[in-house]
Design a protein around this motif. Structure first.
Motif, mmCIF file in Angstrom:
data_model
loop_
_atom_site.group_PDB
_atom_site.id
_atom_site.type_symbol
_atom_site.label_atom_id
_atom_site.label_comp_id
_atom_site.label_asym_id
_atom_site.label_seq_id
_atom_site.Cartn_x
_atom_site.Cartn_y
_atom_site.Cartn_z
ATOM 1 N N UNK A 1 0.838 -1.217 0.000
ATOM 2 C CA UNK A 1 0.000 0.000 0.000
ATOM 3 C C UNK A 1 0.867 1.259 0.000
ATOM 4 N N UNK A 2 1.998 1.205 0.731
ATOM 5 C CA UNK A 2 2.900 2.368 0.769
ATOM 6 C C UNK A 2 3.429 2.670 -0.632
ATOM 7 N N UNK A 3 4.005 1.656 -1.275
ATOM 8 C CA UNK A 3 4.634 1.867 -2.593
ATOM 9 C C UNK A 3 3.590 2.264 -3.638
ATOM 10 N N UNK A 4 2.456 1.548 -3.646
ATOM 11 C CA UNK A 4 1.428 1.837 -4.649
ATOM 12 C C UNK A 4 0.842 3.238 -4.452
ATOM 13 N N UNK A 5 0.800 3.717 -3.214
ATOM 14 C CA UNK A 5 0.280 5.076 -2.957
ATOM 15 C C UNK A 5 1.305 6.154 -3.287
ATOM 16 N N UNK A 6 2.583 5.773 -3.429
ATOM 17 C CA UNK A 6 3.646 6.764 -3.641
ATOM 18 C C UNK A 6 4.088 6.910 -5.093
ATOM 19 N N UNK A 7 4.084 5.812 -5.850
ATOM 20 C CA UNK A 7 4.861 5.827 -7.103
ATOM 21 C C UNK A 7 4.179 6.534 -8.265
ATOM 22 N N UNK A 8 2.855 6.779 -8.170
ATOM 23 C CA UNK A 8 2.164 7.359 -9.326
ATOM 24 C C UNK A 8 2.131 8.887 -9.266
ATOM 25 N N UNK A 9 2.223 9.555 -10.427
ATOM 26 C CA UNK A 9 2.092 11.016 -10.458
ATOM 27 C C UNK A 9 0.721 11.466 -9.976
ATOM 28 N N UNK A 10 0.651 12.678 -9.408
ATOM 29 C CA UNK A 10 -0.589 13.185 -8.806
ATOM 30 C C UNK A 10 -1.761 13.162 -9.788
ATOM 31 N N UNK A 11 -1.515 13.577 -11.042
ATOM 32 C CA UNK A 11 -2.643 13.748 -11.969
ATOM 33 C C UNK A 11 -3.313 12.436 -12.362
ATOM 34 N N UNK A 12 -2.632 11.279 -12.133
ATOM 35 C CA UNK A 12 -3.265 9.984 -12.439
ATOM 36 C C UNK A 12 -3.296 9.063 -11.224
ATOM 37 N N UNK A 13 -2.931 9.580 -10.045
ATOM 38 C CA UNK A 13 -2.774 8.686 -8.887
ATOM 39 C C UNK A 13 -4.067 7.924 -8.580
ATOM 40 N N UNK A 14 -5.199 8.620 -8.600
ATOM 41 C CA UNK A 14 -6.472 7.961 -8.290
ATOM 42 C C UNK A 14 -6.760 6.810 -9.233
#
Length: 452
Positions: free
Chosen positions: A368-381
């Motif tokens: 959950x930590x890595x998956x919540x961190x690695x994506x850019x803000x504009x596509x994170x959701x």
């Protein structure tokens, strides 16, 4: 970081972690109720499987739409939807409707789990300072394991109130209905936390975003952080699912998906859902097996605390590698114990508890930590939705296939299959997963851009 900012960010984290508690509570409640439901409705083995796992279909649906919906209307509002889904599910099952209604309400509860499993860690990642972000997202996993532990005790307490006839008729309904209390608590607590500052910035509500960042980091740091968020937003604003398939993002998405799948196909849910049956097949009686299952919950909780303590010191990658290596050894030993018939004594129990400990310091919280961190803000959701969708699909596959594998091949080869998956997880983390400790979300985003 100043003391008030630390208190503020911990308050927001603990509220989001209640979503994790409901996730654990709602997925594990069925373990105590399924035997009574089976007797009440005279279920076939296939129907027992469906009744036990129908909520997972809701989880997949919830995870699928939560990301795009949260990109549109905000993280906080969609978390509120998940809290209401939990409440409706608990209340609906408590009412004396038939089996079809039970399944419908379990699906609604599953949608709540799916949303919370994706959005709670995402929300924490977007409000947390870089230097303690790993610890804060791991608190969400702590919520899950505490929810599982809590419902083990609640189920035992409810089952002990009256005789078996009462449990078969209505006791199991009270087990599910007990989830109404934490659901209402989640709704009330969500009213008192802010929206994600990164989502607000994405909506061009920069004043509100800066005010929240200032509460966390102080005025000067907030201005710097907002500037870097704005710079990252300027570079790329495409938010469709198609944007995830661009060359740079596609690589990051594959890391998120494979890590989510590997966190489950290493066998954790086979252990968590079927622990009493595993312990019984090693020669222990039912009551002893149930006590050992509670021990699994306690170990899971204690070692999640270890992960929270060390994730920002040692880093995500180090803990993931230690965990995958340890899980490989433990699963090998469990398989060997069944293969050579040395299941009496403590070898199976100790090996399974050690496996849980290694999972709890690594793939449990840190996926959950890595998956919540690695994506850019504009596509994170949206990106997190895709990764968590695959996580729930893997949970469903593991929980459905474990009894079949155990029946077809026996316990030893089944545990060795999970051992091979743990070896794959080790090499995947070693070669593919970057270290993200102490980097801001914008620095991580820039790292991927530099690799393109």
């Amino acid at each position: 970081m100043h003391k008030q900012g630390l208190q503020y960010v911990y308050k927001c984290t603990y509220v989001a972690a209640v979503g994790g508690l409901l996730f654990g509570y709602d997925t594990a409640v069925v373990a105590g109720a399924i035997g009574f439901i089976e007797q009440k409705y005279g279920l076939s083995p296939a129907m027992v499987g469906w009744v036990a796992s129908c909520a997972l279909v809701g989880c997949v649906i919830g995870a699928m739409f939560a990301g795009s919906l949260s990109d549109k209307i905000g993280r906080k509002k969609v978390l509120m939807i998940s809290a209401f889904a939990f409440a409706i599910s608990s209340l609906g099952i408590m009412l004396p409707f038939g089996l079809n209604a039970f399944i419908a309400f379990r699906l609604i509860g599953g949608i709540g789990i799916g949303i919370a499993s994706m959005l709670s860690p995402l929300y924490i990642s977007e409000i947390a300072p870089a230097n303690i972000r790993g610890r804060l997202i791991s608190i969400y996993q702590m919520g899950i394991v505490l929810g599982i532990l809590l419902i083990y005790f609640v189920n035992a307490w409810i089952a002990g109130l009256h005789n078996d006839a009462w449990n078969i008729e209505s006791g199991w309904r009270w087990m599910f209905g007990s989830g109404l209390l934490p659901s209402i608590l989640f709704i009330v607590l969500l009213l008192n936390v802010p929206e994600s500052p990164r989502w607000l910035a994405q909506q061009n509500r920069l004043g509100e975003a800066e005010a929240i960042l200032a509460k966390v980091n102080g005025t000067e740091k907030a201005k710097e952080e907002l500037a870097s968020i704005k710079a990252a937003m300027k570079e790329d604003t495409a938010t469709s699912f198609g944007a995830l398939l661009k060359p740079g993002l596609r690589y990051v998405l594959m890391i998120g998906i494979f890590l989510a799948i590997l966190s489950q196909v290493t066998g954790i849910n086979a252990i968590m859902y079927y622990a009493p049956e595993i312990f019984k097949s090693s020669g222990d009686g039912s009551s002893s097996a149930l006590m050992q299952t509670v021990l699994v919950g306690v170990i899971n909780t204690l070692f999640t605390i270890v992960a929270i303590r060390y994730v920002d010191k040692w880093g995500r990658k180090t803990l993931l590698l230690i965990g995958a290596a340890g899980m490989t050894i433990c699963l090998g030993l469990v398989g060997a114990a069944f293969h050579f018939g040395i299941t009496q004594g403590s070898m199976v129990l100790v090996s399974i508890l050690a496996y849980i400990a290694f999972f709890a310091i690594s793939l449990g919280p840190l996926t959950f930590v890595v998956v919540a961190e690695i994506f850019p803000t504009h596509v994170r959701g949206r990106a997190m939705s895709v990764a968590i969708f695959f996580l729930w699909a893997a949970v469903f596959v593991v929980s459905q296939t474990f009894p079949m594998l155990k029946s077809a091949f026996g316990p030893a080869p089944t545990f060795w299959i999970y051992m091979v998956m743990s070896i794959i997880a080790f090499f995947f983390v070693w070669r593919m997963v970057p270290e993200t400790k102490e980097k801001s979300l914008e620095e991580i985003e820039q790292f991927w851009k530099n690799k393109q």
